[in-house]
Motif scaffolding. Sequence first.
Motif, PDB file in Angstrom:
ATOM      1  N   ASP A  94     -27.999 -18.635  30.457  1.00  0.00           N
ATOM      2  CA  ASP A  94     -28.922 -18.040  31.423  1.00  0.00           C
ATOM      3  C   ASP A  94     -28.107 -17.355  32.517  1.00  0.00           C
ATOM      4  OD1 ASP A  94     -30.817 -17.401  33.331  1.00  0.00           O
ATOM      5  OD2 ASP A  94     -31.581 -19.441  33.571  1.00  0.00           O
ATOM      6  N   ARG A  96     -28.827 -15.890  35.040  1.00  0.00           N
ATOM      7  CA  ARG A  96     -29.336 -16.012  36.402  1.00  0.00           C
ATOM      8  C   ARG A  96     -28.821 -17.269  37.096  1.00  0.00           C
ATOM      9  NH1 ARG A  96     -35.347 -16.408  35.120  1.00  0.00           N
ATOM     10  NH2 ARG A  96     -34.337 -17.633  33.513  1.00  0.00           N
ATOM     11  N   SER A  97     -28.085 -18.111  36.373  1.00  0.00           N
ATOM     12  CA  SER A  97     -27.608 -19.352  36.979  1.00  0.00           C
ATOM     13  C   SER A  97     -26.113 -19.531  36.721  1.00  0.00           C
ATOM     14  CB  SER A  97     -28.384 -20.551  36.437  1.00  0.00           C
ATOM     15  OG  SER A  97     -28.076 -20.780  35.080  1.00  0.00           O
TER      16      SER A  97
END
Length: 150
Positions: A94, A96-97
Amino acid sequence: MPNKSDQHDSPALARFTGSMVRRAQQRHIAVWLAEVSAEITSVQYAALKILQDTPGVNQRRLGDELDVDRSTIADLVARMVRNGLIERTDNPVDKRSYVLYLTAAGKEQLTTLRPRVEEVERILTARLSPDEARELRRLLAALLPEPESS
């Protein structure tokens, strides 16, 4: 000579759980500073321990494990990265993390501090039997909200 924080609460204050929890936390901080570190907080130590046990955990899960909000965990992680204790990399699953790992310095700090942290535990529970110390931890956990499931 005992200072004010060493004295017992008045009977009126001793009946308030919040007052006793606050005083116990103040004692924990004082013992931590004396025995462990003025540079590494107990929350930072807990983060190091979690990362040792679950390397590659994402920042959100670390915050959940520590029971701190998103801005607090972001600040904590940034400070620990700046201090060379952990490394933050993009999460391959992911983007976004971030995922977090201990650095060699973080592992060394954890090893160095562990016996001192155990001494804090010994000092804080010195007047309790092992069964009473377990019961205290159980009762304190009962005061906390149930963890949210992810």
